[in-house]
Design a protein around this motif. Structure first.
Motif, PDB file in Angstrom:
ATOM      1  N   GLY A   1      37.316  43.183  44.983  1.00  0.00           N
ATOM      2  CA  GLY A   1      36.429  44.345  44.925  1.00  0.00           C
ATOM      3  C   GLY A   1      35.565  44.376  43.685  1.00  0.00           C
ATOM      4  O   GLY A   1      35.693  43.528  42.795  1.00  0.00           O
TER       5      GLY A   1
ATOM      6  N   LYS B   1      35.492  46.337  41.138  1.00  0.00           N
ATOM      7  CA  LYS B   1      36.162  46.554  39.853  1.00  0.00           C
ATOM      8  C   LYS B   1      36.730  45.230  39.321  1.00  0.00           C
ATOM      9  O   LYS B   1      36.584  44.920  38.143  1.00  0.00           O
ATOM     10  N   GLY B   2      37.377  44.486  40.216  1.00  0.00           N
ATOM     11  CA  GLY B   2      37.956  43.213  39.810  1.00  0.00           C
ATOM     12  C   GLY B   2      36.881  42.230  39.394  1.00  0.00           C
ATOM     13  O   GLY B   2      37.019  41.532  38.379  1.00  0.00           O
ATOM     14  N   ILE B   3      35.810  42.189  40.160  1.00  0.00           N
ATOM     15  CA  ILE B   3      34.710  41.262  39.852  1.00  0.00           C
ATOM     16  C   ILE B   3      34.110  41.605  38.486  1.00  0.00           C
ATOM     17  O   ILE B   3      33.866  40.728  37.660  1.00  0.00           O
TER      18      ILE B   3
ATOM     19  N   LYS C   1      35.516  43.272  36.003  1.00  0.00           N
ATOM     20  CA  LYS C   1      36.463  43.005  34.908  1.00  0.00           C
ATOM     21  C   LYS C   1      36.509  41.515  34.594  1.00  0.00           C
ATOM     22  O   LYS C   1      36.558  41.121  33.427  1.00  0.00           O
ATOM     23  N   ALA C   2      36.496  40.689  35.644  1.00  0.00           N
ATOM     24  CA  ALA C   2      36.518  39.244  35.420  1.00  0.00           C
ATOM     25  C   ALA C   2      35.248  38.813  34.688  1.00  0.00           C
ATOM     26  O   ALA C   2      35.298  37.967  33.792  1.00  0.00           O
TER      27      ALA C   2
END
Lengths: 525, 342
Positions: free
Chosen positions: B122, B124-126, B128-129
C-alpha cells in the motif's frame, strides 16, 4: 436466614456436586459466581472443603475456633501467608473476643490489620485465598472477612541481568508484582500515576498491573490496552511473554511490538513520556507500549550520559546491529557473485585460505552460524559455573580446531565472530531474536542472488515494518516528514535540556516535558 | 490513532525515484544522442517547461474521478506498457552487469516478487520504503559519480549548444515524456496532508529530479565520447567502473547494483500500486487488492515477450514522439471545469 440465603440454599440443593464445584472452565467460574456465602458455618465449611479438596490438599489450612461465642474458621494456604501476622493480629483478637459482635464491629474495631475487606461470593473468596489472603467465616454472618496477609516467597531487589549500566541505578524488577509496582512508584512519586490491577487468565487470575500517568497518557491508548487485557479468554497466563502475544497487534511479526525492561527507572521514564507499563505477577520484566523501532536500539543509559557520547555509542550500536544481520549475507554475496570488489591480492589470499575447505562459502558460514547459535543457546542453559568452560571449549572448537582441520576458513571465523559481537550490541532481547532470524534469510538471499537478493530482502523488510504497529502506533513512526514527528528524535538524542516535546505519536495530554527555557539560570538577571 | 496521510518528504522521494529511475538505465545515453553536448541546456529547458506545466496545474482542484473511465484506461494501458518495458530493461541490465549465469526468468522473478509485495503493502508502505532508501540510493549514486570526477573531461560538455538550438528546443518538448510518471502525482493529492504540503512536494520533486538528472547526464557526457561508449552497460555503471581504488575494495560496480536494484524494486512496487489505484478510482472499486494481481500478470506477461528488446529500441525512437503529451495534456482531464482552489 434472609431471602437470598434461602434461595441460595435451594439452588444448592438442586445442583449436583459436579456442577457446583467444576472450576476448570470459564463456565465453571460463572457457576461459582452464583454461590454466595451461607450464614450457616457448617455449610460454608463444607463448601470450602469441597472447593479446596481438603484434607487431600495438604497445604490448605482450615483453622476452626470460637469467637464471640460463635463457631468460626479461617482458611488460608500455608507458606503463602505471614503466619506471625495471622496469629497476632487476626486470630488472637478473635479468639480472645468473648462478647457478641457483628461483622462490621469485627472488621472496624477488632482486627488490627491494615487491609481487611468483606466478600459474599465464593469465586472472589477463592481467588483471594489462592493469592495468599486469609478468609474468615463466622457462624451467622452472611459475609466472609478477607485479610490481606500475603507473604510470597521472593527474591530481593537485585541488579538487572540483561540491562546493566555503569551510570544509573542498579535495581531490577523481581518476580513479585507488588515489589515491582512499588519500585516504579518510588521513582515517579506522583499521585497521577495510576496502577490498575487486571486479572488475566480465567483460571490463573494472574494479577497484571496496568500503569500509566493520568495527566499525560492518551486515554484512547489506555482504553485500548484495558480492552485487550479484559478480553483474553484463556485459562492460564503466567508470564509477560505469553501476555505480550495475546495483546500485540501483529501476531506473525518477527519484530516485537512491546519493549521489555527489567529496570524500574526505564519503566518510570517511559511512563513520564506518556507510555503504558504492564507488570505481571511472576515476571521480572515490565512491558512498555506503544513503542517505535528506534526504541529497540536505545538503552536507558543513553539518557544518563552526555548527548555526544550517547549519540556516538548509538551510531556504533547501529553499525553493530547492521553487521549482525547483514554481514554474513554480504560476505557470501561478495565471494560468490561480486569478486571484482575485492582487490586481486586480497582475493587470492581469501581463495588460498578457502582452498582446502570442502564446503562452499555459504555452507561454511551457515555451519558456523548454526554452531555459534548452539553454543549461545547451550551457554544460557548450563549452570553459570561451567558457562565459561563451555565458552572456552566452543571458542577452541570453532576457532582453532575447525580451521586446523580445514573444515572452515579463517575468514569465515572472522565473519561469524564479527556477526556475534554485533548481535551482542543489540540492547533488546526480542529485537535481537528477530535479527538472528533475519540473518539466516539474508544469508540465503546473498547466496542465491548476491547483492541483488539482499536488496530484495531490505525492501521487503521495509514494507513489512511499515505495517507493524504497537498499540495502533506504527513501528516506523517518526521516520517520515518532520511534520509527522522528529526523525532525529527517534534515533538520536538531543541534550537533556532540549528534550522539550513528547513524541507526537503518543498523543500525550501534555505536549511539553519541560519549559522552553528549562535552564532558568542562564537567563540574565 | 494514525492517519493515512503522506508527508511532503515521502511524496517527494517517491516521485523523485519514479522520475529519476530511468537515468540509472539508458536515459542519459539517449539524452546525449538527441542533444549532444547541448544536453545540459536541453535539461534546463525541459525543466522550465515542466515547471510551467506544474505551475498551471498545481492549484487546480483534482478529484479522483476527473480522469474519466476512458482517460483512465488509456493512461493505465500506457503505464502498463511502460512498466513492462522497464521491467524487461531492468532484467536484462542485471543479467549483463551482475548475474551473468542466471536465467532471465530467475532475475525477473525476483523483480516480480518485489513489485507485487510493494503494491500489496500500500501507499504507506511504499512511502516508508522510499523515505528510507531513496535518499540512500541517490546519495550512493552521487557519491560514486563524484568519486569518478577525476576521470571526467569537462571539455566534452562543449559546445554548449551541441546539436543546435532547434534540436535542443524540439527534443526538450519531446523528452517531457521523462515526466510520464509525474502525471500520477495528481492522483495522490487525497493522500497529501494539505494543499501546501502537496505543492511543496511537487516543487521539491521537480527540483531534486532536475539536480539528479543534470548531474548524472552531464557526468556521463563528460566521461565518454559518443563513440567510446559502445558497451551495453548503463551509463552510470560505466562511470562507476572508472573508479579503481582501495586496499580492501577495489571497484564499486556492486554498489551500483545495490542502489540500482533498490531503486528498481521501489519503482516497480510503486508503479503497480499507482496503476491499480488509478483503476480503482476510475471504476470506484471499494474492495481492497482484488484487482491488483491481474495487473501484475499483464505486466509480467508483456515483459516476457521475447521480441521486447526490439520493442524497447523501437519505442525509444518512436513512442516518445507522442508520449510527451501525457504529462502536459493528460492532467487536463483531471480538472473539474472552472474549479480552481483559491
Amino acid at each position: 436466614m434472609n431471602m437470598d440465603n434461602i434461595l441460595n440454599f435451594l439452588k444448592n440443593v438442586f445442583t449436583t456436586n459436579e456442577e457446583k464445584f467444576s472450576i476448570t472452565s470459564a463456565e465453571g467460574m460463572s457457576e461459582k459466581t452464583s454461590i454466595k456465602v451461607f450464614t450457616d458455618m457448617e455449610e460454608n465449611l463444607k463448601t470450602i472443603k469441597n472447593y479446596f479438596s481438603s484434607p487431600l490438599n495438604s497445604d490448605i489450612k482450615i483453622r476452626e475456633f470460637m469467637t464471640c461465642g460463635r463457631k468460626s474458621f479461617a482458611v488460608f494456604i500455608e507458606n503463602l501467608v505471614n503466619s506471625e501476622l495471622l496469629n497476632t493480629h487476626i486470630l488472637a483478637p478473635l479468639i480472645l473476643l468473648k462478647k457478641d459482635a457483628g461483622s462490621e464491629d469485627i472488621t472496624k474495631t477488632l482486627i488490627v490489620h491494615n487491609q481487611v475487606s468483606t466478600q459474599t461470593e465464593f469465586e472472589k473468596i477463592l481467588l483471594s485465598v489462592n493469592m495468599g489472603d486469609c478468609a474468615l467465616f463466622i457462624d451467622g454472618f452472611d459475609k466472609c472477612i478477607i485479610c490481606d496477609v500475603k507473604f510470597w516467597v521472593r527474591r530481593g531487589v537485585e541488579p538487572p541481568v540483561s540491562e546493566a549500566v555503569i551510570y544509573g541505578p542498579h535495581e531490577g524488577f523481581n518476580e513479585n508484582f507488588k515489589t515491582n509496582t512499588a519500585l516504579i512508584r518510588k521513582i515517579v512519586r506522583n499521585e497521577n500515576m495510576i496502577c490498575e490491577t487486571v486479572n488475566v487468565g480465567n483460571v490463573s487470575k494472574t494479577p497484571c498491573a496496568l500503569i500509566y500517568m493520568k495527566n499525560i497518557t492518551d486515554e484512547n491508548t489506555v482504553n485500548e490496552i484495558r480492552h485487550r487485557l479484559n478480553n483474553i479468554d484463556s485459562d492460564y497466563i503466567f508470564q509477560l511473554g505469553e501476555l505480550e502475544q495475546y495483546i500485540e497487534d501483529s501476531n506473525y511479526s518477527l519484530v516485537p511490538q512491546f519493549l521489555t525492561t527489567e529496570r524500574p527507572d526505564k519503566a518510570a521514564s517511559e511512563l513520564i513520556e506518556g507510555k503504558i507499563v504492564l507488570i505481571l505477577q511472576g515476571s521480572p520484566f515490565a512491558l512498555i507500549a506503544p513503542v517505535t523501532a528506534g526504541e529497540f536500539i536505545t538503552t536507558v543509559e543513553d539518557d544518563y550520559i552526555r548527548f555526544p557520547f550517547a549519540n556516538l555509542i548509538k551510531v556504533i550500536r547501529i553499525i553493530g546491529i547492521i553487521m549482525s544481520f547483514l554481514l554474513s549475507g554480504l560476505y557470501v554475496a561478495t565471494v560468490n557473485f561480486h569478486h571484482e570488489m575485492i582487490p586481486t591480492s586480497l582475493l587470492f589470499a581469501i581463495e588460498a585460505s578457502r582452498n582446502a575447505v570442502p564446503l562452499s562459502a555459504f555452507g561454511e558460514i551457515l555451519l558456523m552460524e548454526i554452531a555459534f547459535d548452539i553454543i549461545r543457546e547451550a551457554s544460557i542453559r548450563v549452570p553459570s559455573s561451567i558457562g565459561s568452560t563451555l565458552g572456552i571449549i566452543g571458542g577452541l572448537i570453532i576457532g582453532q580446531a575447525a580451521v586446523e582441520a580445514k573444515l572452515v576458513s579463517p575468514i569465515a571465523i572472522i565473519i561469524v565472530a564479527a556477526v556475534g559481537i554485533g548481535s551482542f550490541a543489540t540492547p533488546n532481547y526480542g529485537f535481537n531474536m528477530a535479527l538472528r532470524f533475519s540473518r539466516y534469510i539474508y544469508l540465503i538471499l546473498g547466496a542465491t542472488a548476491g547483492f541483488f537478493g539482499i536488496t530484495l530482502g531490505l525492501v521487503i523488510s521495509a514494507y513489512i515494518l511499515s505495517h507493524i504497529k504497537s498499540l495502533g502506533v506504527p513501528l516506523l513512526s517518526g521516520t517520515g516528514s518532520k511534520s509527522e514527528d522528529n526523525f532525529t528524535g527517534m534515533f538520536f538524542k538531543a541534550p537533556v535540556w532540549k528534550r522539550e516535546i513528547r513524541h507526537k505519536y503518543l498523543h500525550a495530554k501534555q505536549e511539553r516535558t519541560q519549559a522552553k527555557i528549562s535552564r532558568k539560570w542562564v537567563e540574565p538577571k | 490513532m494514525t492517519c493515512n496521510k503522506i508527508g511532503t518528504l515521502e511524496l517527494t522521494f517517491l516521485f523523485v525515484n519514479l522520475i529519476c529511475n530511468k537515468f540509472f538505465l539508458f536515459a542519459p545515453e539517449y539524452f546525449r544522442a538527441t542533444a549532444g553536448s547541448g544536453t545540459g541546456i536541453m535539461i534546463c529547458l525541459m525543466f522550465l517547461l515542466m515547471f510551467a506545466v506544474w505551475s498551471f496545474y498545481k492549484r487546480r482542484n483534482i478529484t479522483k474521478t476527473s480522469f474519466g473511465k476512458m482517460g483512465s484506461i488509456f493512461l493505465i494501458a500506457v503505464f502498463i506498457f511502460s512498466v513492462a518495458l522497464t521491467l524487461r530493461q531492468y532484467t536484462e541490465t542485471v543479467k549483463v552487469i551482475s548475474l551473468t549465469q542466471a536465467s532471465l526468468y530467475f532475475i525477473e522473478g525476483i523483480f516480480i516478487i518485489a513489485m507485487i509485495t510493494g503494491a500489496y503493502s500500500g501507499i504507506k508502505g511504499i512511502c516508508k520504503a522510499h523515505i528510507f532508501y531513496a535518499p540512500l540510493i541517490f546519495a550512493v549514486m552521487l557519491i560514486l559519480i563524484v568519486s569518478a570526477s577525476g576521470k571526467l573531461d569537462f571539455y566534452m560538455l562543449t559546445p554548449v549548444f551541441g546539436n543546435g538550438i532547434q534540436s535542443i528546443a524540439t527534443n526538450a518538448l519531446f523528452l517531457l515524456s521523462t515526466f510520464l510518471e509525474f502525471t500520477l502525482f495528481f492522483t495522490l493529492k487525497p493522500f497529501s496532508k494539505d494543499e501546501k504540503s502537496f505543492i511543496r512536494a511537487g516543487n521539491l520533486t521537480l527540483l531534486i529530479s532536475f539536480a539528479v538528472i543534470m548531474i548524472i547526464t552531464l557526468c556521463y557526457i563528460a566521461s565518454f565520447s559518443e563513440n567510446a561508449s559502445v558497451e551495453k552497460y548503463p551509463p552510470v555503471f560505466q562511470i562507476i567502473r572508472l573508479i579503481n581504488s582501495g586496499a580492501y575494495f577495489q571497484r564499486f560496480d556492486s554498489l551500483f547494483l545495490i542502489a540500482f536494484s533498490l531503486s528498481a524494486y521501489l519503482y516497480l512496487g510503486a508503479m503497480l500500486f499507482l496503476i491499480w489505484h488509478l483503476f480503482k478510482n476510475a471504476f470506484e472499486i471499494e474492495g481492497k487488492n482484488a484487482v491488483l494481481m491481474p495487473f501484475a500478470f499483464i505486466i509480467i506477461s508483456t515483459s516476457f515477450i521475447n521480441a521486447l528488446s526490439d520493442v524497447i529500441t523501437a519505442s525509444i525512437k518512436h513512442v516518445d514522439v507522442f508520449l510527451w503529451a501525457i504529462p502536459v495534456l493528460m492532467p487536463l482531464l483531471l480538472i473539474k471545469k472552472g474549479n480552481k482552489i483559491q
